[in-house]
Design a protein around this motif. Structure first.
Motif, PDB file in Angstrom:
ATOM      1  N   LYS A 189       0.992  -1.066  -0.374  1.00  0.00           N
ATOM      2  CA  LYS A 189       0.101   0.157   0.130  1.00  0.00           C
ATOM      3  C   LYS A 189       0.675   1.280   0.103  1.00  0.00           C
ATOM      4  O   LYS A 189       1.671   1.626   0.631  1.00  0.00           O
ATOM      5  CB  LYS A 189      -0.886   0.284   1.172  1.00  0.00           C
ATOM      6  CG  LYS A 189      -1.880  -1.274   1.603  1.00  0.00           C
ATOM      7  CD  LYS A 189      -2.847  -1.298   0.657  1.00  0.00           C
ATOM      8  CE  LYS A 189      -3.872  -2.580   1.086  1.00  0.00           C
ATOM      9  NZ  LYS A 189      -4.071  -2.871  -0.444  1.00  0.00           N
ATOM     10  N   THR A 190       0.970   1.486  -1.184  1.00  0.00           N
ATOM     11  CA  THR A 190       1.747   2.986  -1.645  1.00  0.00           C
ATOM     12  C   THR A 190       1.251   4.662  -1.544  1.00  0.00           C
ATOM     13  O   THR A 190      -0.219   4.851  -1.302  1.00  0.00           O
ATOM     14  CB  THR A 190       2.608   3.381  -2.361  1.00  0.00           C
ATOM     15  OG1 THR A 190       3.141   1.925  -3.012  1.00  0.00           O
ATOM     16  CG2 THR A 190       3.326   4.649  -2.555  1.00  0.00           C
ATOM     17  N   LEU A 191       1.506   5.128  -0.163  1.00  0.00           N
ATOM     18  CA  LEU A 191       0.700   6.172   0.401  1.00  0.00           C
ATOM     19  C   LEU A 191       1.867   7.841   0.368  1.00  0.00           C
ATOM     20  O   LEU A 191       3.172   7.366  -0.244  1.00  0.00           O
ATOM     21  CB  LEU A 191       0.663   6.472   1.627  1.00  0.00           C
ATOM     22  CG  LEU A 191       0.050   5.030   2.502  1.00  0.00           C
ATOM     23  CD1 LEU A 191       0.148   5.064   3.953  1.00  0.00           C
ATOM     24  CD2 LEU A 191      -1.303   5.186   2.380  1.00  0.00           C
ATOM     25  N   ARG A 192       1.560   8.275   0.108  1.00  0.00           N
ATOM     26  CA  ARG A 192       1.762  10.070  -0.211  1.00  0.00           C
ATOM     27  C   ARG A 192       1.532  10.959   0.619  1.00  0.00           C
ATOM     28  O   ARG A 192       0.522  11.464   1.197  1.00  0.00           O
ATOM     29  CB  ARG A 192       1.105  10.664  -1.551  1.00  0.00           C
ATOM     30  CG  ARG A 192       2.028  12.283  -2.101  1.00  0.00           C
ATOM     31  CD  ARG A 192       1.215  12.428  -3.866  1.00  0.00           C
ATOM     32  NE  ARG A 192      -0.134  13.147  -3.030  1.00  0.00           N
ATOM     33  CZ  ARG A 192      -0.353  14.575  -2.661  1.00  0.00           C
ATOM     34  NH1 ARG A 192       0.833  15.437  -1.823  1.00  0.00           N
ATOM     35  NH2 ARG A 192      -1.629  14.683  -2.155  1.00  0.00           N
ATOM     36  N   LEU A 193       3.388  11.822   1.326  1.00  0.00           N
ATOM     37  CA  LEU A 193       2.888  12.302   2.484  1.00  0.00           C
ATOM     38  C   LEU A 193       2.609  13.899   1.825  1.00  0.00           C
ATOM     39  O   LEU A 193       2.516  14.197   1.388  1.00  0.00           O
ATOM     40  CB  LEU A 193       4.261  12.632   3.302  1.00  0.00           C
ATOM     41  CG  LEU A 193       4.087  13.639   4.601  1.00  0.00           C
ATOM     42  CD1 LEU A 193       3.655  13.318   5.368  1.00  0.00           C
ATOM     43  CD2 LEU A 193       5.835  13.991   4.740  1.00  0.00           C
ATOM     44  N   ALA A 194       1.207  14.182   2.417  1.00  0.00           N
ATOM     45  CA  ALA A 194      -0.008  15.440   2.245  1.00  0.00           C
ATOM     46  C   ALA A 194       0.925  16.357   2.718  1.00  0.00           C
ATOM     47  O   ALA A 194       0.623  17.661   2.197  1.00  0.00           O
ATOM     48  CB  ALA A 194      -1.045  15.263   2.205  1.00  0.00           C
ATOM     49  N   SER A 195       0.909  16.369   3.556  1.00  0.00           N
ATOM     50  CA  SER A 195       1.465  17.156   4.960  1.00  0.00           C
ATOM     51  C   SER A 195       1.818  17.210   5.805  1.00  0.00           C
ATOM     52  O   SER A 195       0.933  15.959   6.371  1.00  0.00           O
ATOM     53  CB  SER A 195      -0.319  18.711   5.057  1.00  0.00           C
ATOM     54  OG  SER A 195      -0.956  17.460   6.135  1.00  0.00           O
ATOM     55  N   SER A 196       2.671  17.867   6.546  1.00  0.00           N
ATOM     56  CA  SER A 196       3.001  17.154   7.938  1.00  0.00           C
ATOM     57  C   SER A 196       3.345  18.650   9.079  1.00  0.00           C
ATOM     58  O   SER A 196       3.169  19.591   8.578  1.00  0.00           O
ATOM     59  CB  SER A 196       4.850  16.385   7.781  1.00  0.00           C
ATOM     60  OG  SER A 196       5.611  17.322   7.257  1.00  0.00           O
ATOM     61  N   LYS A 197       3.578  18.422  10.084  1.00  0.00           N
ATOM     62  CA  LYS A 197       3.231  19.477  11.193  1.00  0.00           C
ATOM     63  C   LYS A 197       3.878  19.069  12.658  1.00  0.00           C
ATOM     64  O   LYS A 197       3.285  18.304  12.606  1.00  0.00           O
ATOM     65  CB  LYS A 197       2.108  20.371  11.023  1.00  0.00           C
ATOM     66  CG  LYS A 197       2.141  21.647  11.904  1.00  0.00           C
ATOM     67  CD  LYS A 197       0.594  22.023  12.182  1.00  0.00           C
ATOM     68  CE  LYS A 197       1.024  23.107  12.733  1.00  0.00           C
ATOM     69  NZ  LYS A 197      -1.236  23.786  12.646  1.00  0.00           N
ATOM     70  N   ASP A 198       5.072  20.386  13.163  1.00  0.00           N
ATOM     71  CA  ASP A 198       5.017  19.949  14.228  1.00  0.00           C
ATOM     72  C   ASP A 198       4.269  20.293  14.817  1.00  0.00           C
ATOM     73  O   ASP A 198       3.963  22.027  14.860  1.00  0.00           O
ATOM     74  CB  ASP A 198       6.710  20.321  14.449  1.00  0.00           C
ATOM     75  CG  ASP A 198       7.499  20.020  15.640  1.00  0.00           C
ATOM     76  OD1 ASP A 198       6.951  20.082  16.449  1.00  0.00           O
ATOM     77  OD2 ASP A 198       8.223  20.801  15.829  1.00  0.00           O
ATOM     78  N   VAL A 199       4.148  20.066  16.409  1.00  0.00           N
ATOM     79  CA  VAL A 199       2.631  20.521  17.312  1.00  0.00           C
ATOM     80  C   VAL A 199       3.311  20.634  18.543  1.00  0.00           C
ATOM     81  O   VAL A 199       2.200  20.627  19.336  1.00  0.00           O
ATOM     82  CB  VAL A 199       1.198  19.945  17.585  1.00  0.00           C
ATOM     83  CG1 VAL A 199       0.643  19.964  16.225  1.00  0.00           C
ATOM     84  CG2 VAL A 199       1.226  17.946  17.413  1.00  0.00           C
ATOM     85  N   GLY A 200       4.144  20.142  18.579  1.00  0.00           N
ATOM     86  CA  GLY A 200       5.436  20.514  19.890  1.00  0.00           C
ATOM     87  C   GLY A 200       5.027  19.627  20.300  1.00  0.00           C
ATOM     88  O   GLY A 200       5.141  18.181  20.299  1.00  0.00           O
TER      89      GLY A 200
END
Length: 187
Positions: free
Chosen positions: A162-173
């Motif tokens: 199952k191949t996925l694409r990283l759509a977004s990433s965020k550091d929330v602390g």
């Protein structure tokens, strides 16, 4: 047409079991060691944008026990929105606005997707089934900086890659990351 959005708290080693501490897992409550205001706001915003919850029986029963007695906007949203429970054993869903989905998982979820959008919270076996059937439109992982070593993991065996694409990433602390993935199709 709706989308199926899976949202999970996960450890670095993929464990999703009992992040809140209500399931008698020896590491239960592990997500509370690193919670931030920004992470809490993300979860609230995510819930505000949900039209419904799609849950497996075990997660449903835990939520139905915990959320009706809680106060605040998050609890109000969970308690008022439609909830769909995938189960072959649950006969009746007592929590407000709850419906039990029986029968074929693919057919039930396809109908639900036609009718409305919904997030999938928890429910490891359900999520694994949805991933296997390519029914997940988005996978949101709240990744915590902890290795638990054992426990129920998000990903089980699949019949194919199952191949996925990283759509977004965020550091929330506090080292917690929000990772949003989308499927890119079968290969």
């Amino acid at each position: 047409m709706g989308r199926i959005v899976v949202t999970e708290f996960t450890s670095l080693d993929g464990v999703i079991e009992d992040p809140g501490g209500s399931e008698n897992f020896r590491h239960g409550g592990w997500s509370f060691a690193t919670r931030s205001e920004e992470g809490a706001q993300f979860k609230l915003d995510e819930t505000r944008s949900s039209a419904a919850l799609l849950l497996g029986r075990v997660t449903y029963e835990g939520f139905a026990e915990a959320w009706p007695s809680r106060d605040g906007e998050f609890a109000d949203l969970f308690n008022s929105m439609p909830k769909y429970v995938v189960s072959s054993t649950l006969q009746r869903a007592e929590w407000n606005n709850s419906t039990v989905l029986k029968g074929d998982l693919a057919e039930s979820v396809a109908k639900l997707k036609r009718d409305q959008e919904g997030d999938v919270h928890g429910s490891a076996r359900l999520v694994q089934g949805l991933l296997e059937l390519d029914l997940v439109d988005e996978l949101r992982l709240m990744l915590f900086p902890v290795v638990l070593g054992d426990g129920l993991r998000l990903f089980g065996e699949t019949s194919d890659k199952k191949t996925l694409r990283l759509a977004s990433s965020k550091d929330v602390g506090d080292g917690v990351l929000i990772l949003v993935y989308e499927p890119v199709g079968s290969e």
